[in-house]
Design a protein around this motif. Structure first.
Motif, PDB file in Angstrom:
ATOM      1  N   PHE A   1       0.831  -1.195   0.000  1.00  0.00           N
ATOM      2  CA  PHE A   1       0.000   0.000   0.000  1.00  0.00           C
ATOM      3  C   PHE A   1       0.871   1.251   0.000  1.00  0.00           C
ATOM      4  O   PHE A   1       0.539   2.256   0.618  1.00  0.00           O
ATOM      5  CB  PHE A   1      -0.944   0.012   1.215  1.00  0.00           C
ATOM      6  CG  PHE A   1      -2.196  -0.776   0.999  1.00  0.00           C
ATOM      7  CD1 PHE A   1      -3.062  -0.448  -0.023  1.00  0.00           C
ATOM      8  CD2 PHE A   1      -2.504  -1.857   1.811  1.00  0.00           C
ATOM      9  CE1 PHE A   1      -4.226  -1.165  -0.231  1.00  0.00           C
ATOM     10  CE2 PHE A   1      -3.657  -2.583   1.607  1.00  0.00           C
ATOM     11  CZ  PHE A   1      -4.525  -2.241   0.580  1.00  0.00           C
TER      12      PHE A   1
ATOM     13  N   VAL B   1       1.761   2.643  -5.427  1.00  0.00           N
ATOM     14  CA  VAL B   1       0.825   1.560  -5.702  1.00  0.00           C
ATOM     15  C   VAL B   1      -0.603   2.021  -5.439  1.00  0.00           C
ATOM     16  O   VAL B   1      -1.530   1.711  -6.195  1.00  0.00           O
ATOM     17  CB  VAL B   1       1.163   0.323  -4.838  1.00  0.00           C
ATOM     18  CG1 VAL B   1       0.102  -0.761  -5.011  1.00  0.00           C
ATOM     19  CG2 VAL B   1       2.540  -0.224  -5.221  1.00  0.00           C
ATOM     20  N   SER B   2      -0.814   2.781  -4.352  1.00  0.00           N
ATOM     21  CA  SER B   2      -2.157   3.259  -4.007  1.00  0.00           C
ATOM     22  C   SER B   2      -2.722   4.151  -5.100  1.00  0.00           C
ATOM     23  O   SER B   2      -3.925   4.122  -5.381  1.00  0.00           O
ATOM     24  CB  SER B   2      -2.125   4.011  -2.674  1.00  0.00           C
ATOM     25  OG  SER B   2      -1.757   3.149  -1.616  1.00  0.00           O
TER      26      SER B   2
ATOM     27  N   ARG C   1      -2.165   3.856  -8.272  1.00  0.00           N
ATOM     28  CA  ARG C   1      -2.637   2.955  -9.343  1.00  0.00           C
ATOM     29  C   ARG C   1      -3.975   2.329  -8.956  1.00  0.00           C
ATOM     30  O   ARG C   1      -4.849   2.158  -9.809  1.00  0.00           O
ATOM     31  CB  ARG C   1      -1.601   1.863  -9.604  1.00  0.00           C
ATOM     32  CG  ARG C   1      -0.280   2.374 -10.138  1.00  0.00           C
ATOM     33  CD  ARG C   1       0.411   1.327 -11.015  1.00  0.00           C
ATOM     34  NE  ARG C   1       0.475   0.026 -10.388  1.00  0.00           N
ATOM     35  CZ  ARG C   1       1.453  -0.385  -9.590  1.00  0.00           C
ATOM     36  NH1 ARG C   1       2.443   0.455  -9.297  1.00  0.00           N
ATOM     37  NH2 ARG C   1       1.459  -1.604  -9.087  1.00  0.00           N
ATOM     38  N   TYR C   2      -4.118   1.983  -7.698  1.00  0.00           N
ATOM     39  CA  TYR C   2      -5.397   1.423  -7.249  1.00  0.00           C
ATOM     40  C   TYR C   2      -6.525   2.434  -7.460  1.00  0.00           C
ATOM     41  O   TYR C   2      -7.623   2.078  -7.909  1.00  0.00           O
ATOM     42  CB  TYR C   2      -5.344   1.063  -5.761  1.00  0.00           C
ATOM     43  CG  TYR C   2      -4.345  -0.018  -5.392  1.00  0.00           C
ATOM     44  CD1 TYR C   2      -3.908  -0.939  -6.327  1.00  0.00           C
ATOM     45  CD2 TYR C   2      -3.855  -0.103  -4.092  1.00  0.00           C
ATOM     46  CE1 TYR C   2      -2.990  -1.921  -5.978  1.00  0.00           C
ATOM     47  CE2 TYR C   2      -2.951  -1.088  -3.727  1.00  0.00           C
ATOM     48  CZ  TYR C   2      -2.511  -1.990  -4.681  1.00  0.00           C
ATOM     49  OH  TYR C   2      -1.610  -2.957  -4.334  1.00  0.00           O
TER      50      TYR C   2
ATOM     51  N   ARG D   1      -8.235   2.616 -10.734  1.00  0.00           N
ATOM     52  CA  ARG D   1      -9.142   1.507 -11.048  1.00  0.00           C
ATOM     53  C   ARG D   1     -10.405   1.560 -10.203  1.00  0.00           C
ATOM     54  O   ARG D   1     -11.455   1.036 -10.599  1.00  0.00           O
ATOM     55  CB  ARG D   1      -8.413   0.185 -10.821  1.00  0.00           C
ATOM     56  CG  ARG D   1      -7.193   0.032 -11.714  1.00  0.00           C
ATOM     57  CD  ARG D   1      -6.394  -1.203 -11.409  1.00  0.00           C
ATOM     58  NE  ARG D   1      -7.118  -2.442 -11.656  1.00  0.00           N
ATOM     59  CZ  ARG D   1      -6.555  -3.654 -11.636  1.00  0.00           C
ATOM     60  NH1 ARG D   1      -5.262  -3.764 -11.376  1.00  0.00           N
ATOM     61  NH2 ARG D   1      -7.263  -4.722 -11.881  1.00  0.00           N
ATOM     62  N   ILE D   2     -10.327   2.180  -9.013  1.00  0.00           N
ATOM     63  CA  ILE D   2     -11.460   2.194  -8.098  1.00  0.00           C
ATOM     64  C   ILE D   2     -12.525   3.185  -8.522  1.00  0.00           C
ATOM     65  O   ILE D   2     -13.727   2.903  -8.412  1.00  0.00           O
ATOM     66  CB  ILE D   2     -10.973   2.500  -6.664  1.00  0.00           C
ATOM     67  CG1 ILE D   2     -10.173   1.309  -6.128  1.00  0.00           C
ATOM     68  CG2 ILE D   2     -12.142   2.809  -5.742  1.00  0.00           C
ATOM     69  CD1 ILE D   2      -9.503   1.570  -4.800  1.00  0.00           C
TER      70      ILE D   2
ATOM     71  N   VAL E   1     -14.564  -3.867  -5.632  1.00  0.00           N
ATOM     72  CA  VAL E   1     -13.206  -3.316  -5.640  1.00  0.00           C
ATOM     73  C   VAL E   1     -12.183  -4.415  -5.422  1.00  0.00           C
ATOM     74  O   VAL E   1     -11.183  -4.530  -6.156  1.00  0.00           O
ATOM     75  CB  VAL E   1     -13.059  -2.217  -4.568  1.00  0.00           C
ATOM     76  CG1 VAL E   1     -11.584  -1.838  -4.385  1.00  0.00           C
ATOM     77  CG2 VAL E   1     -13.871  -0.984  -4.958  1.00  0.00           C
TER      78      VAL E   1
ATOM     79  N   LEU F   1      -9.211  -5.598  -7.970  1.00  0.00           N
ATOM     80  CA  LEU F   1      -7.800  -5.424  -7.610  1.00  0.00           C
ATOM     81  C   LEU F   1      -7.068  -6.757  -7.466  1.00  0.00           C
ATOM     82  O   LEU F   1      -5.877  -6.862  -7.771  1.00  0.00           O
ATOM     83  CB  LEU F   1      -7.684  -4.629  -6.315  1.00  0.00           C
ATOM     84  CG  LEU F   1      -8.172  -3.179  -6.348  1.00  0.00           C
ATOM     85  CD1 LEU F   1      -7.925  -2.506  -5.013  1.00  0.00           C
ATOM     86  CD2 LEU F   1      -7.494  -2.396  -7.469  1.00  0.00           C
TER      87      LEU F   1
ATOM     88  N   ASN G   1      -1.459  -6.984 -10.348  1.00  0.00           N
ATOM     89  CA  ASN G   1      -2.642  -6.728  -9.540  1.00  0.00           C
ATOM     90  C   ASN G   1      -2.251  -6.719  -8.057  1.00  0.00           C
ATOM     91  O   ASN G   1      -1.084  -6.916  -7.705  1.00  0.00           O
ATOM     92  CB  ASN G   1      -3.741  -7.774  -9.816  1.00  0.00           C
ATOM     93  CG  ASN G   1      -3.235  -9.202  -9.634  1.00  0.00           C
ATOM     94  OD1 ASN G   1      -2.360  -9.464  -8.805  1.00  0.00           O
ATOM     95  ND2 ASN G   1      -3.784 -10.126 -10.414  1.00  0.00           N
ATOM     96  N   LEU G   2      -3.214  -6.477  -7.211  1.00  0.00           N
ATOM     97  CA  LEU G   2      -2.954  -6.392  -5.776  1.00  0.00           C
ATOM     98  C   LEU G   2      -2.428  -7.709  -5.226  1.00  0.00           C
ATOM     99  O   LEU G   2      -1.539  -7.721  -4.359  1.00  0.00           O
ATOM    100  CB  LEU G   2      -4.232  -5.984  -5.041  1.00  0.00           C
ATOM    101  CG  LEU G   2      -4.181  -5.960  -3.503  1.00  0.00           C
ATOM    102  CD1 LEU G   2      -3.095  -5.019  -3.003  1.00  0.00           C
ATOM    103  CD2 LEU G   2      -5.539  -5.565  -2.933  1.00  0.00           C
TER     104      LEU G   2
ATOM    105  N   GLU H   1       1.164  -7.848  -5.822  1.00  0.00           N
ATOM    106  CA  GLU H   1       1.888  -6.948  -4.921  1.00  0.00           C
ATOM    107  C   GLU H   1       2.058  -7.579  -3.537  1.00  0.00           C
ATOM    108  O   GLU H   1       3.112  -7.435  -2.898  1.00  0.00           O
ATOM    109  CB  GLU H   1       1.131  -5.618  -4.788  1.00  0.00           C
ATOM    110  CG  GLU H   1       1.073  -4.786  -6.049  1.00  0.00           C
ATOM    111  CD  GLU H   1       2.419  -4.151  -6.393  1.00  0.00           C
ATOM    112  OE1 GLU H   1       3.336  -4.192  -5.542  1.00  0.00           O
ATOM    113  OE2 GLU H   1       2.549  -3.615  -7.510  1.00  0.00           O
TER     114      GLU H   1
END
Length: 464
Positions: free
Chosen positions: A224, A228-229, A231-232, A235-236, A266, A270, A329-330, A333
């Protein structure tokens, strides 16, 4: 038992003649003067011998207790009802006006009272009732509707007289004052979360203190990180637009159709999980969260453990597939964060993913629900946020206080302690009531007011 159980006049008559229907009516009004706790014990014993009568009479007892409460609050009509229960043995049936959220029963003011129109297809104990209590809409007002402030305000009032009370059903003392709740949640040396270590959450971060907690927190921070956040977030946002934008018409089942599904959608996106898992995932998480939220409730343990095992098994297959075919993807990560810390194992990744889903799912639902309800119930605050977008963050913080997204938190007492003069033994559980703390007038001069201009002072309690 076979057939359809029902409360008939034949069953009700002995209750009335024996004084049971006046159980909670004050003695000075002709009743037996039982407290709420005594009524509950009596109802439990009655239900052991006749479930139908116990269920239906509970409706009458509830309404009688409610009239007693209204009398104590100064309602002028309550005493007359209570006297009739004691003197005439009237049986009060209850009807919710067809629907609690969107009632179809309406009330129109007329000379001497109201004219009520509606239909209720089921009304408990109606064959034996002499009076029916219902609810209705008067103009734009839902007459029965309770504000989200009710629980916190009532418990805060209790807390001013009794800072710590013991709840027999929860099997734990309830700590009610803000200063005591706040101090305890910061004191991890006295109050811990190690009780999670007695169940399937034993390996998760929440069950540990010290070095192990720090190690897991460091790994979580890696997947997190700010980059990276960001990029999230990209998508969110489309998921939020799609989920809430699909609501149509003037009315919607906001929680079920959008708020509860939003965090699951979500996580599916992710983590790279197929959409068809959504409903099953939602069921797993709800069952587990219900259990973890009430760890002292035995009835929730078995289904909670089963759901946790099924979710873990499914997650294990996802981690194995990601190892074979890595993606951006998450989930990837999470795996890379464990590898970079030289702490990789299949089970460690499963625990991290499941913990993330459980924690993020419930927190997101609470945050969104609290914020929306706070703003809708406070139109002035809503207009302020619409006019000044910089107030969004303060509004979310204040919603976490005003709308009570969490009633409270259990903690394991690690060493003998005294709170507000009440000794609590080491090894016992204590419940720290955030709802009451957020309406403590010593901490918040005007706790009933929802203020978007100042960050919520209760934030430290709601988000710990």
């Amino acid at each position: 038992m076979t057939g359809t159980p029902r409360l008939s006049p034949r069953r009700t008559t002995p209750c009335g003649s024996g004084g049971y229907l006046a159980l909670s009516v004050p003695e000075e009004l002709g009743g037996l003067g039982a407290t709420m706790r005594q009524v509950l014990y009596a109802q439990a014993e009655l239900a052991r011998h006749d479930g139908a009568t116990g269920l239906a009479s509970a409706m009458h007892q509830y309404l009688t207790l409610m009239q007693g409460f209204r009398r104590r609050k100064g309602a002028p009509d309550a005493e007359g009802v209570l006297r009739r229960v004691a003197a005439e043995g009237i049986v009060i049936a209850t009807s919710g006006g067809s629907d609690w959220l969107w009632p179809t029963t309406t009330a129109v003011a007329v000379d001497g009272g109201f004219r009520v129109s509606g239909r209720k297809t089921f009304c408990s104990q109606s064959p034996a009732a002499t009076v029916v209590a219902t609810s209705a809409v008067l103009g734009d007002e839902v007459l029965h509707f309770s504000a989200p402030t009710t629980l916190g305000r009532k418990l805060a009032v209790l807390g001013r007289e009794l800072p710590v009370v013991f709840d027999q059903r929860m099997g734990a003392p309830l700590v009610l004052r803000h200063k005591d709740v706040s101090a305890a949640l910061r004191d991890t040396g006295t109050f811990g979360t190690q009780f999670y270590g007695m169940g399937p959450m034993a390996a998760s971060m929440i069950a540990h203190d010290g070095a192990e907690h720090t190690r897991q927190r460091r790994i979580h921070n890696r997947f997190f990180s700010p980059g990276v956040s960001r990029r999230y977030a990209e998508r969110i946002v489309p998921i939020a637009v799609r989920t809430f934008g699909s609501l149509k018409g003037d009315r919607a089942e906001l929680v079920e159709d959008a708020i509860a599904r939003y965090p699951m959608q979500v996580f599916l996106d992710l983590l790279g999980i197929p959409d068809e898992v959504g409903d099953q995932g939602l069921a797993w998480v709800r069952t587990i969260v219900s259990w973890l939220g009430s760890p002292m409730e035995e009835a929730l343990a078995a289904p909670g453990m089963q759901a946790y095992q099924e979710l873990s098994d499914y997650t294990r297959t996802l981690v194995e597939a990601e190892l074979t075919d890595p993606k951006d993807n998450l989930l990837g990560e999470i795996i890379r964060a464990h590898l970079d810390e030289d702490q990789f194992s299949l089970e460690a990744c499963v625990v991290a993913v499941v913990g993330l889903i459980l924690g993020g799912f419930e927190t997101t639902i609470q945050m969104v629900t609290a914020t929306i309800s706070s703003l809708l119930l406070n139109p002035d605050a809503l207009e302020q946020v619409r006019a000044d977008r910089s107030l969004i963050e303060p509004a979310i913080d204040e919603a976490f206080r005003w709308a009570n997204p969490s009633a409270g938190l259990y903690r394991l007492v690690l060493k003998e302690v005294e709170i507000a003069g009440t000794p609590i033994a080491a090894g016992s559980m204590a419940y720290f009531c955030i709802a009451a703390a957020h309406y403590d007038e010593e901490a918040f001069p005007d706790p009933a007011r929802c203020s978007t201009g100042v960050p919520g002072c209760g934030l430290i309690l709601a988000r710990r």
